[in-house]
Structure formats: structure tokens, C-alpha cells
Motif scaffolding. Structure first.
Motif, mmCIF file in Angstrom:
data_model
loop_
_atom_site.group_PDB
_atom_site.id
_atom_site.type_symbol
_atom_site.label_atom_id
_atom_site.label_comp_id
_atom_site.label_asym_id
_atom_site.label_seq_id
_atom_site.Cartn_x
_atom_site.Cartn_y
_atom_site.Cartn_z
ATOM 1 N N LEU A 7 -33.873 -21.523 15.692
ATOM 2 C CA LEU A 7 -32.994 -22.170 16.663
ATOM 3 C C LEU A 7 -32.356 -23.416 16.056
ATOM 4 O O LEU A 7 -31.154 -23.659 16.227
ATOM 5 N N ALA A 8 -33.143 -24.198 15.335
ATOM 6 C CA ALA A 8 -32.598 -25.388 14.665
ATOM 7 C C ALA A 8 -31.520 -24.994 13.668
ATOM 8 O O ALA A 8 -30.478 -25.657 13.558
ATOM 9 N N ARG A 9 -31.759 -23.905 12.937
ATOM 10 C CA ARG A 9 -30.753 -23.428 11.972
ATOM 11 C C ARG A 9 -29.481 -22.983 12.682
ATOM 12 O O ARG A 9 -28.374 -23.308 12.254
ATOM 13 N N ALA A 10 -29.635 -22.255 13.791
ATOM 14 C CA ALA A 10 -28.463 -21.764 14.524
ATOM 15 C C ALA A 10 -27.612 -22.908 15.052
ATOM 16 O O ALA A 10 -26.382 -22.787 15.160
ATOM 17 N N LEU A 11 -28.266 -24.018 15.381
ATOM 18 C CA LEU A 11 -27.547 -25.161 15.955
ATOM 19 C C LEU A 11 -27.206 -26.233 14.925
ATOM 20 O O LEU A 11 -26.636 -27.266 15.272
ATOM 21 N N SER A 12 -27.537 -25.974 13.665
ATOM 22 C CA SER A 12 -27.398 -27.022 12.645
ATOM 23 C C SER A 12 -25.963 -27.501 12.467
ATOM 24 O O SER A 12 -25.713 -28.671 12.207
ATOM 25 N N THR A 13 -24.995 -26.614 12.615
ATOM 26 C CA THR A 13 -23.591 -26.986 12.410
ATOM 27 C C THR A 13 -22.879 -27.329 13.713
ATOM 28 O O THR A 13 -21.651 -27.380 13.751
ATOM 29 N N SER A 14 -23.651 -27.542 14.786
ATOM 30 C CA SER A 14 -23.091 -27.846 16.120
ATOM 31 C C SER A 14 -22.050 -26.812 16.539
ATOM 32 O O SER A 14 -20.891 -27.139 16.803
ATOM 33 N N PRO A 15 -22.454 -25.533 16.604
ATOM 34 C CA PRO A 15 -21.493 -24.473 16.933
ATOM 35 C C PRO A 15 -21.021 -24.568 18.377
ATOM 36 O O PRO A 15 -21.712 -25.114 19.246
ATOM 37 N N LYS A 16 -19.850 -24.003 18.628
ATOM 38 C CA LYS A 16 -19.331 -23.959 19.994
ATOM 39 C C LYS A 16 -20.090 -22.945 20.842
ATOM 40 O O LYS A 16 -20.200 -23.090 22.064
ATOM 41 N N ILE A 17 -20.598 -21.895 20.180
ATOM 42 C CA ILE A 17 -21.237 -20.785 20.885
ATOM 43 C C ILE A 17 -22.589 -20.487 20.251
ATOM 44 O O ILE A 17 -22.701 -20.404 19.023
ATOM 45 N N LEU A 18 -23.617 -20.318 21.079
ATOM 46 C CA LEU A 18 -24.924 -19.869 20.612
ATOM 47 C C LEU A 18 -25.171 -18.480 21.167
ATOM 48 O O LEU A 18 -25.138 -18.265 22.386
#
Length: 236
Positions: free
Chosen positions: A155-166
Motif C-alpha cells: 500500500l505504501a508503494r502504491a501511494l508513494s508517488t501520490s497517485p490520483k487513483i488507487l
């Protein structure tokens, strides 16, 4: 003034070839999602949920239809452009974590940042691990982490680049109930804090009903869409 949806799928079909003939996976999906909404997509196994998520991410190409994500028509992009688009706009959490076993938790989270050219990749990665409560596990390898800890790293990796969509595909599927609840609470806390649009693929109706909207798929079609938030406000 109307807002342009951050996800806009129009008449999405996906047909695969097989020895027994064509197999229709998706049959005319229409779906719009506004910025900041949370969407729970439910339905029986084989209904097309994970395939639909892959199309939103540009990992799968529909046979026909329009896929507009964050203002970009994905059907017009080549593979390199799609990879760059995902890196800038989309974070993905998989059921089976997909961590690199030879890298530490910190290194796993830093990968998307390094690919994006972030000079402070490891500093940002460390802050993301802290946000999911794993600052003290940064130097541990996946095999040294529990399932819940591995999912928090993912989850931290998925959000690491501050994406618009998860996008999350059965994010609690490999976890026990208590650990799954922790991951779900964490995802919604991060959503509240950062306003990330979130799409959850799940078999768990209770999880889907934590979202602002619930989409029900059957046999490759949307059979219902509920506005959970509106129902809660009206008491229906």
C-alpha cells in the motif's frame, strides 16, 4: 458546471479467443467515477471484476470501447506511454502483494519513485512507510514480514508517488479478518487525508459498502449501482 470524471469507461467489451470459440469477458460496461469518490466493485467469481480493473490501469486492452482515465484516452497510448501514465497517475494494490523478495521494505516502496526520477526517493519512501506504521520495519525483507505487514508495504508503494487513483484488487483476500480490517481502515484513512480516488475489487459486500458507491457486476455487465453515501444521508 459539471466536472469531468476522473474515470470514464464507455461501452467496454472484451472478447478473448479460445479453442471452444470466443469468450465474452466484458459486455458493454459503462462507468463514470468522479475525483475523490470511493467505489466498491462486487460480483461473483468470473464476473469480470479484476479484468475491469486491469482495463482501468491500462494493463489490459478492451476489444472495443473508450477508456478515459484522468483526462487521457488510454486506447491511444503505446506501452511505454501507458507505463509513464500509470507511474504518474495510478497506484495498484494486488491481493498477492507482488513485493520484490530481494529488496527491503524501503527499497520496494522507493522503486516507483526512482523510476519517476524523484531525487529524494528514499526519504519519500521512508515517510510512506511511516504513514502505514512500518517505519521500524524499513530494513526488513518481505520474508521477514507478516502478511499484513507485506500488504502495508504494498500500500505504501502504491501511494508513494501520490497517485490520483488507487486501484485495489482483493486487498484483504490473503489476510485474516483482523489484519484485513486494519488494512481497510488504513486505506480509507489515507484516502480521507489525500483525497485519492479509490476503486476496490472485492467479494466482501461489507467492505464495498464502506465506499461512496457500490457497483455490482454479473457476467461481464453492470447490473446495479448504489450511491451508499446518499442512502446513508436519507436513511434508506
Amino acid at each position: 458546471m459539471s466536472r469531468e470524471p476522473i474515470i470514464n469507461l464507455s461501452d467496454i467489451h472484451l472478447t478473448l479467443k479460445s479453442d471452444a470459440g470466443p469468450v465474452n469477458i466484458l459486455r458493454g460496461i459503462d462507468l463514470t467515477v468522479q475525483q475523490g469518490e470511493t467505489i466498491g466493485i462486487v460480483g461473483p467469481s468470473g464476473s469480470g471484476k479484476s479484468t475491469l480493473m486491469s482495463i482501468m490501469a491500462g494493463l489490459e486492452h478492451p476489444t472495443s470501447g473508450s477508456v478515459q482515465i484522468a483526462g487521457e484516452h488510454l486506447e491511444n497510448l503505446g506501452e511505454d506511454a501507458l507505463a509513464r501514465f500509470r507511474r504518474a497517475n495510478i497506484g495498484i494494490v494486488f491481493q498477492s502483494f507482488h513485493l520484490i523478495p530481494t529488496m527491503t521494505a524501503l527499497e520496494n516502496v522507493a522503486i516507483p519513485l526512482e523510476l519517476a526520477g524523484e531525487k529524494e526517493a528514499f526519504s519519500v519512501a521512508a515517510s510512506r512507510l511511516e504513514a502505514v506504521g512500518l517505519a521500524d520495519r524499513a530494513t526488513h525483507y518481505p520474508a521477514q514480514l507478516s502478511g499484513g505487514e507485506q500488504q502495508r508495504v504494498a500500500l505504501a508503494r502504491a501511494l508513494s508517488t501520490s497517485p490520483k487513483i488507487l486501484l485495489a484488487d482483493e486487498p484483504t483476500g490473503n489476510l485474516d479478518g483482523k489484519t484485513g480490517d486494519i488494512i481497510v481502515d488504513l486505506m480509507f484513512q489515507l484516502h480521507e487525508r489525500e483525497g485519492t480516488t479509490m476503486v476496490l475489487i472485492t467479494h466482501d459486500d461489507a467492505l464495498a459498502r464502506k465506499c461512496t458507491h457500490q457497483i455490482h457486476l454479473e457476467d461481464g455487465r453492470v447490473v446495479s449501482r448504489e450511491n451508499i453515501q446518499e442512502e446513508a444521508l436519507t436513511g434508506e
